[in-house]
Design an enzyme around this catalytic site. Sequence first.
Site, mmCIF file in Angstrom:
data_model
loop_
_atom_site.group_PDB
_atom_site.id
_atom_site.type_symbol
_atom_site.label_atom_id
_atom_site.label_comp_id
_atom_site.label_asym_id
_atom_site.label_seq_id
_atom_site.Cartn_x
_atom_site.Cartn_y
_atom_site.Cartn_z
ATOM 1 N N LEU A 23 -34.097 -3.001 -19.498
ATOM 2 C CA LEU A 23 -33.243 -1.892 -19.077
ATOM 3 C C LEU A 23 -32.281 -2.319 -17.976
ATOM 4 O O LEU A 23 -32.061 -1.601 -16.999
ATOM 5 C CB LEU A 23 -34.107 -0.713 -18.618
ATOM 6 C CG LEU A 23 -35.024 -0.115 -19.694
ATOM 7 C CD1 LEU A 23 -35.967 0.920 -19.082
ATOM 8 C CD2 LEU A 23 -34.198 0.497 -20.820
ATOM 9 N N ARG A 54 -28.231 -3.822 -17.193
ATOM 10 C CA ARG A 54 -26.947 -3.148 -17.415
ATOM 11 C C ARG A 54 -26.686 -2.906 -18.899
ATOM 12 O O ARG A 54 -26.277 -1.809 -19.295
ATOM 13 C CB ARG A 54 -25.810 -3.977 -16.810
ATOM 14 C CG ARG A 54 -25.728 -3.894 -15.301
ATOM 15 C CD ARG A 54 -24.647 -4.795 -14.764
ATOM 16 N NE ARG A 54 -24.924 -6.196 -15.067
ATOM 17 C CZ ARG A 54 -24.115 -7.209 -14.734
ATOM 18 N NH1 ARG A 54 -22.976 -6.960 -14.108
ATOM 19 N NH2 ARG A 54 -24.441 -8.448 -15.028
ATOM 20 N N MET A 55 -26.915 -3.922 -19.735
ATOM 21 C CA MET A 55 -26.644 -3.767 -21.158
ATOM 22 C C MET A 55 -27.678 -2.882 -21.826
ATOM 23 O O MET A 55 -27.353 -1.927 -22.533
ATOM 24 C CB MET A 55 -26.607 -5.137 -21.838
ATOM 25 C CG MET A 55 -25.352 -5.931 -21.566
ATOM 26 S SD MET A 55 -23.941 -5.407 -22.559
ATOM 27 C CE MET A 55 -24.343 -6.148 -24.141
ATOM 28 N N ASP A 112 -39.140 -1.745 -18.981
ATOM 29 C CA ASP A 112 -38.638 -2.814 -18.134
ATOM 30 C C ASP A 112 -39.718 -3.088 -17.095
ATOM 31 O O ASP A 112 -40.354 -2.139 -16.604
ATOM 32 C CB ASP A 112 -37.335 -2.400 -17.444
ATOM 33 C CG ASP A 112 -36.614 -3.577 -16.805
ATOM 34 O OD1 ASP A 112 -35.631 -4.063 -17.389
ATOM 35 O OD2 ASP A 112 -37.054 -4.017 -15.717
ATOM 36 N N ASN A 149 -28.247 -13.103 -26.128
ATOM 37 C CA ASN A 149 -27.470 -14.273 -26.537
ATOM 38 C C ASN A 149 -28.378 -15.456 -26.851
ATOM 39 O O ASN A 149 -28.207 -16.555 -26.312
ATOM 40 C CB ASN A 149 -26.467 -14.649 -25.444
ATOM 41 C CG ASN A 149 -25.291 -13.702 -25.395
ATOM 42 O OD1 ASN A 149 -24.802 -13.228 -26.411
ATOM 43 N ND2 ASN A 149 -24.824 -13.408 -24.184
ATOM 44 N N SER A 179 -21.498 -7.578 -28.305
ATOM 45 C CA SER A 179 -20.386 -7.720 -27.374
ATOM 46 C C SER A 179 -19.942 -6.334 -26.919
ATOM 47 O O SER A 179 -19.992 -5.373 -27.676
ATOM 48 C CB SER A 179 -19.221 -8.447 -28.048
ATOM 49 O OG SER A 179 -18.133 -8.617 -27.152
ATOM 50 N N GLY A 232 -20.222 -5.654 -23.163
ATOM 51 C CA GLY A 232 -20.444 -5.704 -21.723
ATOM 52 C C GLY A 232 -20.638 -4.336 -21.106
ATOM 53 O O GLY A 232 -21.169 -3.404 -21.722
ATOM 54 N N LYS A 259 -21.834 -14.665 -32.819
ATOM 55 C CA LYS A 259 -21.599 -14.305 -31.415
ATOM 56 C C LYS A 259 -21.367 -15.550 -30.567
ATOM 57 O O LYS A 259 -20.569 -15.531 -29.612
ATOM 58 C CB LYS A 259 -22.790 -13.507 -30.879
ATOM 59 C CG LYS A 259 -22.693 -13.109 -29.404
ATOM 60 C CD LYS A 259 -21.437 -12.286 -29.113
ATOM 61 C CE LYS A 259 -21.517 -11.511 -27.800
ATOM 62 N NZ LYS A 259 -21.967 -12.253 -26.647
ATOM 63 N N HIS A 276 -17.860 -16.464 -31.150
ATOM 64 C CA HIS A 276 -17.079 -15.416 -30.478
ATOM 65 C C HIS A 276 -16.920 -15.743 -29.001
ATOM 66 O O HIS A 276 -15.818 -15.667 -28.439
ATOM 67 C CB HIS A 276 -17.798 -14.074 -30.677
ATOM 68 C CG HIS A 276 -17.371 -12.963 -29.763
ATOM 69 N ND1 HIS A 276 -17.772 -12.896 -28.440
ATOM 70 C CD2 HIS A 276 -16.619 -11.858 -29.977
ATOM 71 C CE1 HIS A 276 -17.275 -11.806 -27.887
ATOM 72 N NE2 HIS A 276 -16.568 -11.163 -28.793
ATOM 73 N N ASN A 277 -18.016 -16.138 -28.346
ATOM 74 C CA ASN A 277 -17.953 -16.423 -26.921
ATOM 75 C C ASN A 277 -17.194 -17.717 -26.643
ATOM 76 O O ASN A 277 -16.528 -17.850 -25.616
ATOM 77 C CB ASN A 277 -19.360 -16.499 -26.339
ATOM 78 C CG ASN A 277 -19.956 -15.118 -26.122
ATOM 79 O OD1 ASN A 277 -19.523 -14.154 -26.737
ATOM 80 N ND2 ASN A 277 -20.944 -15.024 -25.264
ATOM 81 N N GLU A 332 -13.709 -16.775 -26.677
ATOM 82 C CA GLU A 332 -13.455 -16.045 -25.426
ATOM 83 C C GLU A 332 -13.163 -17.013 -24.288
ATOM 84 O O GLU A 332 -12.261 -16.775 -23.466
ATOM 85 C CB GLU A 332 -14.681 -15.192 -25.107
ATOM 86 C CG GLU A 332 -14.598 -14.342 -23.870
ATOM 87 C CD GLU A 332 -15.894 -13.590 -23.651
ATOM 88 O OE1 GLU A 332 -16.621 -13.945 -22.699
ATOM 89 O OE2 GLU A 332 -16.198 -12.673 -24.436
ATOM 90 N N TYR A 333 -13.908 -18.133 -24.229
ATOM 91 C CA TYR A 333 -13.662 -19.139 -23.195
ATOM 92 C C TYR A 333 -12.215 -19.614 -23.255
ATOM 93 O O TYR A 333 -11.539 -19.733 -22.241
ATOM 94 C CB TYR A 333 -14.582 -20.347 -23.410
ATOM 95 C CG TYR A 333 -15.984 -20.232 -22.886
ATOM 96 C CD1 TYR A 333 -16.695 -19.030 -22.938
ATOM 97 C CD2 TYR A 333 -16.634 -21.339 -22.367
ATOM 98 C CE1 TYR A 333 -17.998 -18.952 -22.486
ATOM 99 C CE2 TYR A 333 -17.933 -21.274 -21.911
ATOM 100 C CZ TYR A 333 -18.617 -20.078 -21.962
ATOM 101 O OH TYR A 333 -19.905 -20.009 -21.513
#
Length: 302
Positions: free
Chosen positions: A8, A10-11, A30, A95, A121, A123, A173, A176-177, A180-181
């Site tokens: 539990l 942020r995501m 959590d 991830n 994805s 955030g 994913k 994808h990241n 993103e870099y």
Amino acid sequence: MELGMIGLGRMGANMAERLVRGGHVAVGFDPTPAARELAASKGILPVSSLAELVDQLPAPRVLWLMVPAGQIVEDTLAQLVPLLSRDDVVIDGGNSFYKDSMRRADMMSLHGIHYIDSGTSGGVWGLAEGYSLMLGGDAGAVERLRPILSTLAPASDRGWGRVGPSGSGHFTKMVHNGIEYGMMQAYAEGFAIMQGKQDFALDLHQVAEIWREGSVVRSWLLDLTSNALGGNPSLAGIAPYVDDSGEGRWTVAEAIDLNVSAPVITLSLLERLRSREDDSFADKLLAAMRNEFGGHRTKQQP
């Protein structure tokens, strides 16, 4: 539907809250009491153990893991397997490395449990905007999750889908990241060039705002860049240190294994590593070489 959210942070908390807002029941675990207390204030039903979480859910159960990749996933699954029943579904939304997900899916199948890897994805903006979900695993198990996935995604028919067999969600994913870099590095370099042109005294926030409308380089990353520049134009107080969480490294390694040229992603990863050098030996050696072959003066370190 009813779902158990494990993790539990942020995501995880935001995803569970979005499900509750969409009319689903989310039971959350959590290990941190503060995280459970905060989740309860958002309509999530907190429990204090994995066993209690499993007991609260009707079979066949759906459990979603939002915990850090690596050993924590392994330890969580080891605790869960004895508690679960055949036809339960476990989704790893973190991830994780895709080969680990393939191995875990095989292991869970021995117990009759469906293991779905979900590249996730969105955030901190996912609660309001929805999450992009790339899912790997059994097609029938993914279809069972449609009500949940439709709620988590930006729309019921957009932003999510089963991309292939076990491992493919996290593989997608990962790439994808890596992309993103490269995109982030290009924006950073471009704005650095403009910042360096002191004669023009450019307002970088203004430029970003102009580019956001109609430009071929407009994107959500540009929106976020504009937000950052609007709140702190000189980036005061931000250290020139860029971390990485692993996906870029995995993408570069995979490109090498597949004999695929990926220079932009690779160099963007190396630039992140470069940012962490407080006292760069390589830069010192470069200066020394220039002095040796051309007599170029070196600067003395204070």
